[in-house]
Design an enzyme around this catalytic site. Structure first.
Site, PDB file in Angstrom:
ATOM      1  N   GLY A 109       0.631  -1.414   0.110  1.00 43.70           N
ATOM      2  CA  GLY A 109      -0.057  -0.065  -0.103  1.00 43.70           C
ATOM      3  C   GLY A 109       0.841   1.250  -0.030  1.00 43.70           C
ATOM      4  CD  GLU A 112      -1.221  -1.253  -3.920  1.00 37.49           C
ATOM      5  OE1 GLU A 112      -1.403  -1.197  -2.600  1.00 37.49           O
ATOM      6  OE2 GLU A 112      -2.139  -1.818  -4.565  1.00 37.49           O
TER       7      GLU A 112
HETATM    8  N1  DAK Z   1       2.309  -3.451   8.957  1.00 37.10           N
HETATM    9  C1  DAK Z   1       2.660  -3.699  10.281  1.00 37.10           C
HETATM   10  N2  DAK Z   1       3.580  -3.621  10.980  1.00 37.10           N
HETATM   11  C2  DAK Z   1       4.852  -3.313  10.011  1.00 37.10           C
HETATM   12  C3  DAK Z   1       4.655  -3.484   8.608  1.00 37.10           C
HETATM   13  C4  DAK Z   1       3.433  -3.416   7.927  1.00 37.10           C
HETATM   14  N3  DAK Z   1       3.277  -3.347   6.643  1.00 37.10           N
HETATM   15  N4  DAK Z   1       6.093  -3.494   8.080  1.00 37.10           N
HETATM   16  C5  DAK Z   1       6.903  -3.175   9.312  1.00 37.10           C
HETATM   17  N5  DAK Z   1       6.033  -3.356  10.370  1.00 37.10           N
HETATM   18  C6  DAK Z   1       6.433  -3.185  11.626  1.00 37.10           C
HETATM   19  C7  DAK Z   1       7.001  -4.471  11.964  1.00 37.10           C
HETATM   20  O1  DAK Z   1       6.283  -5.459  12.621  1.00 37.10           O
HETATM   21  C8  DAK Z   1       8.192  -4.198  13.189  1.00 37.10           C
HETATM   22  O2  DAK Z   1       7.306  -3.809  14.385  1.00 37.10           O
HETATM   23  P1  DAK Z   1       7.826  -4.525  15.820  1.00 37.10           P
HETATM   24  O3  DAK Z   1       8.074  -5.737  15.760  1.00 37.10           O
HETATM   25  O4  DAK Z   1       9.058  -3.485  16.032  1.00 37.10           O
HETATM   26  O5  DAK Z   1       6.818  -4.074  16.650  1.00 37.10           O
HETATM   27  C9  DAK Z   1       8.661  -2.608  12.777  1.00 37.10           C
HETATM   28  O6  DAK Z   1       7.651  -2.259  11.892  1.00 37.10           O
HETATM   29  C10 DAK Z   1      10.036  -2.753  11.979  1.00 37.10           C
HETATM   30  O7  DAK Z   1      10.077  -3.736  10.954  1.00 37.10           O
HETATM   31  P2  DAK Z   1      10.940  -4.854  10.865  1.00 37.10           P
HETATM   32  O8  DAK Z   1      11.733  -5.083  12.289  1.00 37.10           O
HETATM   33  O9  DAK Z   1      10.376  -5.905  10.089  1.00 37.10           O
HETATM   34  O10 DAK Z   1      12.279  -4.109  10.268  1.00 37.10           O
HETATM   35  P3  DAK Z   1      13.183  -4.779   9.138  1.00 37.10           P
HETATM   36  O11 DAK Z   1      14.264  -3.415   8.835  1.00 37.10           O
HETATM   37  O12 DAK Z   1      13.816  -5.716   9.546  1.00 37.10           O
HETATM   38  O13 DAK Z   1      12.358  -5.027   7.780  1.00 37.10           O
HETATM   39  C11 DAK Z   1      10.655  -4.458   5.993  1.00 37.10           C
HETATM   40  C12 DAK Z   1      11.535  -3.995   7.211  1.00 37.10           C
HETATM   41  C13 DAK Z   1       9.816  -3.160   5.492  1.00 37.10           C
HETATM   42  C14 DAK Z   1      11.455  -5.079   4.843  1.00 37.10           C
HETATM   43  C15 DAK Z   1       9.983  -5.543   6.748  1.00 37.10           C
HETATM   44  O14 DAK Z   1       9.224  -4.586   7.955  1.00 37.10           O
HETATM   45  C16 DAK Z   1       8.642  -6.090   5.919  1.00 37.10           C
HETATM   46  O15 DAK Z   1       8.829  -6.883   5.020  1.00 37.10           O
HETATM   47  N6  DAK Z   1       7.611  -5.162   6.148  1.00 37.10           N
HETATM   48  C17 DAK Z   1       6.258  -5.733   5.484  1.00 37.10           C
HETATM   49  C18 DAK Z   1       6.195  -5.137   4.022  1.00 37.10           C
HETATM   50  C19 DAK Z   1       4.866  -5.792   3.397  1.00 37.10           C
HETATM   51  O16 DAK Z   1       4.538  -7.171   3.366  1.00 37.10           O
HETATM   52  N7  DAK Z   1       4.286  -4.870   3.086  1.00 37.10           N
HETATM   53  C20 DAK Z   1       2.909  -5.150   2.277  1.00 37.10           C
HETATM   54  C21 DAK Z   1       1.744  -5.129   3.282  1.00 37.10           C
HETATM   55  S1  DAK Z   1       0.267  -5.798   2.469  1.00 37.10           S
HETATM   56  C22 DAK Z   1      -6.463  -3.102   0.608  1.00 37.10           C
HETATM   57  C23 DAK Z   1      -5.628  -2.737  -0.439  1.00 37.10           C
HETATM   58  C24 DAK Z   1      -4.380  -2.786  -0.387  1.00 37.10           C
HETATM   59  C25 DAK Z   1      -3.612  -3.260   0.832  1.00 37.10           C
HETATM   60  C26 DAK Z   1      -4.675  -3.818   1.849  1.00 37.10           C
HETATM   61  C27 DAK Z   1      -5.856  -3.659   1.760  1.00 37.10           C
HETATM   62  N8  DAK Z   1      -8.076  -3.301   0.325  1.00 37.10           N
HETATM   63  C28 DAK Z   1      -8.422  -2.468  -0.713  1.00 37.10           C
HETATM   64  C29 DAK Z   1      -8.700  -3.478   1.337  1.00 37.10           C
HETATM   65  C30 DAK Z   1      -2.371  -3.510   1.132  1.00 37.10           C
HETATM   66  C31 DAK Z   1      -1.602  -4.471   1.537  1.00 37.10           C
HETATM   67  C32 DAK Z   1      -0.191  -4.392   1.985  1.00 37.10           C
HETATM   68  O17 DAK Z   1       0.247  -3.357   1.738  1.00 37.10           O
END
Ligand code: DAK
Length: 258
Positions: A109, A112
């Site tokens: 997101g 996006e």
């Molecule tokens: N959500 C919640 N928390 C998150 C997060 C996320 N997307 N990304 C990072 N954090 C949090 C981590 O949980 C961690 O929190 P604590 O454990 O310290 O409490 C903190 O931020 C630091 O993250 P990391 O410890 O993981 O940090 P690193 O440097 O090791 O890694 C990273 C950074 C960005 C590579 C990693 O955090 C990561 O892979 N994050 C997730 C990225 C991801 O998968 N993004 C896509 C999410 S799904 C919708 C339309 C669109 C969407 C949804 C609905 N509708 C129309 C209904 C969109 C969906 C998405 O975006």
């Protein structure tokens, strides 16, 4: 509306909007989108705002929608709640220009949201991605649509299917971002671009934004006709007279949005 998840500063006709959920890497939830949509809608009628810049921190723009928030959602919740849809529609209706200044992660997101803006200026540490596939979902606010329009099918498929990140250099080569600058210079560059836009005629700026966006909605011949009609209509403005007179008189134009 008092904002908690964004910080807004308005100066010299530029609204700087900083995403502000640092503990979750600016993960986007309903509150963020509601506050963003509320501010951007209000900016539309605020004479103090002529251009908007949305940014995050030096390490992350936004790491995606909030995974904690989404983890418990059922299909029925997602379908009936239709989260983010009204807010993204509101953001799309904003007629003033919006620049995304992206450093660090712009994922899911977050990528996006950057693509919802009119153009993206990236710091050299920026990383773009649609890693939703790793979570068992797919992009839902344009990651399969706007990204494909921006970078073409091959890279859009690659990013959406493998979840790999694209660095700033590749994003510029692919056409996702308009400029890449050293991370430390990002805000100077983005605010400089916003200042350039802010000094133009707002009528012209809004007409240009509308016309470029039209190209995504209609055929080439319809788009060219639309462009021609809007082009012609700008000759009804005082700003056209002023812009051309200023050029001929070798002085800076004083646009009045008339
Ligand atoms: N959500 C919640 N928390 C998150 C997060 C996320 N997307 N990304 C990072 N954090 C949090 C981590 O949980 C961690 O929190 P604590 O454990 O310290 O409490 C903190 O931020 C630091 O993250 P990391 O410890 O993981 O940090 P690193 O440097 O090791 O890694 C990273 C950074 C960005 C590579 C990693 O955090 C990561 O892979 N994050 C997730 C990225 C991801 O998968 N993004 C896509 C999410 S799904 C919708 C339309 C669109 C969407 C949804 C609905 N509708 C129309 C209904 C969109 C969906 C998405 O975006």
């Amino acid at each position: 509306m008092a904002y908690e998840t964004i910080i807004v500063e308005i100066e010299d006709h530029i609204a700087l909007v900083k995403l502000n959920r640092p503990d979750a890497m600016n993960a986007l939830n309903e509150q963020v989108f509601k506050e963003l949509a509320d501010f951007l809608t209000s900016a539309q009628t605020n004479d103090k705002v002529r251009c908007i810049v949305i940014t995050g921190t030096e390490k992350f723009f936004a790491a995606g929608a909030d995974i904690k928030m989404m983890s418990e959602l059922s299909f029925v919740d997602a379908f009936t709640g239709d989260i983010f849809s009204e807010e993204t529609a509101q953001i799309m209706r904003v007629r003033k220009p919006i620049i995304a200044a992206v450093a660090g992660y712009a994922l899911g997101g977050g990528c996006e949201l950057a693509m919802l803006c009119d153009f993206i200026i990236a710091g050299d540490n920026a990383k773009f991605g649609q890693p939703e596939v790793n979570l068992g979902i797919m992009a839902g606010i344009g990651g399969t649509q706007r990204l494909t329009q921006a970078v073409g099918k091959a890279k859009a498929m690659d990013m959406n299917l493998t979840g790999r990140f694209m660095d700033a250099e590749e994003a510029e080569r692919a056409g996702l971002v308009s400029r890449v600058v050293p991370c430390k210079k990002l805000m100077e560059e983005a605010m400089g671009a916003a200042a350039k836009i802010a000094e133009k005629s707002m009528i012209t700026v809004m007409a240009i934004k509308e016309s470029v966006n039209k190209s995504f909605e209609v055929s080439l011949s319809e788009g060219l006709m639309y462009e021609r009609r809007v082009f012609n209509s700008l000759f009804a403005t005082e700003d056209q007279k002023e812009g051309m007179a200023a050029f001929l008189e070798k002085r800076e134009p004083q646009f009045r949005d008339r």
